[in-house]
Structure formats: structure tokens, C-alpha cells
Design an enzyme around this catalytic site. Structure first.
Site, PDB file in Angstrom:
ATOM      1  N   GLY A   1       0.815  -1.208   0.000  1.00  0.00           N
ATOM      2  CA  GLY A   1       0.000   0.000   0.000  1.00  0.00           C
ATOM      3  C   GLY A   1       0.846   1.254   0.000  1.00  0.00           C
TER       4      GLY A   1
ATOM      5  N   GLY B   1      -1.158   7.676   1.470  1.00  0.00           N
ATOM      6  CA  GLY B   1      -1.238   7.717   2.915  1.00  0.00           C
ATOM      7  C   GLY B   1       0.050   7.390   3.637  1.00  0.00           C
TER       8      GLY B   1
ATOM      9  N   SER C   1      -4.363  -0.927  14.638  1.00  0.00           N
ATOM     10  CA  SER C   1      -5.178   0.267  14.868  1.00  0.00           C
ATOM     11  C   SER C   1      -5.594   0.289  16.328  1.00  0.00           C
ATOM     12  CB  SER C   1      -6.421   0.229  13.981  1.00  0.00           C
ATOM     13  OG  SER C   1      -7.381   1.182  14.403  1.00  0.00           O
TER      14      SER C   1
ATOM     15  N   TYR D   1     -13.778  -5.232  11.474  1.00  0.00           N
ATOM     16  CA  TYR D   1     -12.558  -4.419  11.407  1.00  0.00           C
ATOM     17  C   TYR D   1     -11.744  -4.589  12.689  1.00  0.00           C
ATOM     18  CZ  TYR D   1      -9.434  -0.439  10.738  1.00  0.00           C
ATOM     19  OH  TYR D   1      -8.315   0.359  10.599  1.00  0.00           O
TER      20      TYR D   1
END
Length: 316
Positions: free
Chosen positions: A25, A29, A154, A185
């Protein structure tokens, strides 16, 4: 909110020439900032991206800033294990010694759906795709040791919009129970943390250090707002900043610390956190490392069971 944590300046001036890092990725970001900084310090960066043309465009922009940047753009679709295997084969063929793997890519609060291999989308992309990728690159990481694996987790691994983070071994992929996107999530982000913990235990003594990180509440493509960008900048961004949202360069600080700080080698498997809105108020200032406020994150039996279950799923 407390002031965001920042990497010690001397770590960002280290010469990384001759070292190779894989960043998934890496075209936007936090992944983009990570790739930019590593390239700026002389490292070779392998950018794993879904859209190769977009990745090549971003790589050209990095080269415009850092003419000496050594970048390779390879296609990687974490929702397809065949793509993960093809990407890993290309990395192993061209870069047999790695000094770092940043499992950065991810999705958040997706509608109910499955990956190509039949896994719930968030569990499949955020955890299982990276789990398989890490396994396939472990020999290269050992060959390049000292090296590091960094999983982006996270703070939602504790609670995600009121849903407590847990690993639902009875139905990991929501084949039977009602689907809840935030619960899914939270499960995937807890899995990232537990993966790093168990991987650290399994790789003890190999020279490969592992970590999981919380980048904080970061302004990235994961959060989509149906308003024109000019209106977002005028009205939305200031409000979100007051609510604790930080910029991608601030979110990348924890990743860079986990990759570059020498003391991390003595803390393999640990969790590192930027400032964040944990339900547990004592954790909100973050910490490098931080003891997760979710007790499941410290359960070695759960971590080992998740490893076994993940191995069976990616081999099926």
C-alpha cells in the site's frame, strides 16, 4: 488530545544505502510517506500496490524529490492469495535479502463481502493476505537480518465504534453469524497485533524483529467523505483535527520508529502506538511501546491459535 509522537531526528538521517524494504500500500497515505522517507535515506523500496500505473506515477513523484531513489513497483492484490504468491515470488527472485517488511495496506468498514478465496474482506485483506506474504518472505528476511516486520494495526483493536476487539474462532469469516463491519474491522486489527506477537516468538534468535503499530486517527483514503475537497478543507478537516485526526506524515512516525529505532530489537512482538482515542483513557497519549488496553492482545494462547487457524486457511 496529546501532542503526536515524533521519531528522533537522528533516526531519519541514518544511511540506509544497501538495505531493501517492502512496503504494501505504498502509493498513498502512511505507506507513501514511509516509502518516501526510506528512499530519502538511501534504501531500496519495493512498493506493493494494487494499481501498478498509479504506483509508477507515485514512484516518479518520489524520484522528482529524491533523484537517487531506488524504487520497484510490483502488483499486489491482498484479496487474492494467488496475487500474494506471485508478488512474493517476484520479490524473492529480485530481492533475496530484505531488511524490512511493512504490512501497511488495508481496508476499513467495508460492506459484507468476501475475497477471491472466500474470506471476509477485512479479515482476508488486513490479516490473511499479509500473514501469507510474511510467511513467503521470511527466508529473505532471515537472509537480510538484522531485519524487521511491522504490521499496521489500529487503536480500534480495543474497541471499534463500541464493538470490542476479539477473535471469533467459531466463525472468523462471518459465514453463519450476523455481519457487523466495525466488529469485523476490530477483529482484523487485533489479528495484526497478535500476528506480530506470535511471529516474534517464532522468530526469536533469527535476527528478525517484529512489531505492530497504531498510526493514530490519520487522514487517509480509508475515510471517505462525500463532499468536494475544497469544502472538506474549509469545514471538515479543522473539525477532525480538533477531534484528534493527524496527517499521514504524523501517522507514519510510529512505523518509522518501529523500523529504525535500535531499542526495538530488544522488544520483538511489542505494540507501538501513536496518540489515539482509546476507550482506556490512560492509553491515549500512546507509547513506544504501549501495553495494549485489550487483554486479548496479551493472550499467547489466542495468538498461537490464530496462527494455526490462519495457516490452515491460507493453505486450503
Amino acid at each position: 488530545m496529546p501532542t503526536p509522537l515524533t521519531v528522533r531526528p537522528e533516526l531519519l538521517s541514518q544511511d540506509l544505502t544497501g538495505k531493501t524494504y517492502v512496503v504494501t500500500g505504498a502509493n498513498s497515505g502512511i505507506g507513501l510517506v514511509t516509502a518516501q522517507q526510506l528512499a530519502r535515506q538511501g534504501a531500496t523500496v519495493v512498493m506493493g500496490v494494487r494499481r501498478v500505473k498509479e504506483g509508477q506515477r507515485v514512484a516518479a513523484e518520489i524520484r522528482d524529490e529524491t533523484a537517487s531513489a531506488k524504487l520497484f513497483v510490483y502488483q499486489l492484490e491482498l484479496a487474492d492469495l494467488a496475487s500474494v504468491r506471485a508478488f512474493a515470488a517476484e520479490v524473492n527472485r529480485n530481492h533475496p535479502k530484505l531488511q524490512g517488511l511493512v504490512n501497511n495496506a488495508g481496508v476499513m468498514k467495508t460492506p459484507f463481502g468476501h475475497t477471491k478465496d472466500g474470506f471476509e474482506t477485512q479479515f482476508g485483506v488486513n490479516h490473511l493476505g499479509h500473514f501469507l506474504l510474511t510467511n513467503l518472505l521470511t527466508d529473505a528476511l532471515k537472509a537480510g537480518a538484522p531485519s524487521r516486520v511491522v504490521n499496521l494495526s489500529s487503536f480500534f483493536h480495543e474497541f471499534a465504534m463500541g464493538r470490542k476487539g476479539g477473535i471469533h474462532f467459531d466463525d472468523l469469516n462471518y459465514h453463519r453469524r450476523p455481519f457487523d463491519s466495525w466488529e469485523a474491522y476490530a477483529q482484523s486489527k487485533l489479528a495484526n497485533l497478535l500476528h506480530a506477537r506470535e511471529l516474534g516468538r517464532r522468530l526469536a534468535g533469527t535476527g528478525v524483529t517484529t512489531a505492530s503499530v497504531n498510526p493514530g486517527f490519520v487522514r487517509t483514503n480509508l475515510l471517505t467523505i462525500p463532499l468536494p475537497m475544497w469544502l472538506q478543507r474549509l469545514l471538515v478537516f479543522p473539525v477532525l483535527r480538533l477531534a484528534g485526526q493527524i496527517e499521514p506524515w504524523e501517522g507514519a512516525q510510529t512505523t518509522l520508529h518501529a523500523l529504525l529505532a535500535p531499542e526495538v530489537e530488544q522488544q520483538s512482538g511489542a505494540y507501538y502506538s501513536q496518540v489515539a482515542r482509546y476507550k482506556d483513557k490512560a492509553s491515549r497519549a500512546g507509547g513506544w511501546p504501549l501495553r495494549s488496553p485489550n487483554p486479548v492482545a496479551h493472550d499467547d494462547a489466542v495468538a498461537a491459535r490464530l496462527w494455526t487457524a490462519s495457516e490452515a486457511l491460507v493453505r486450503a
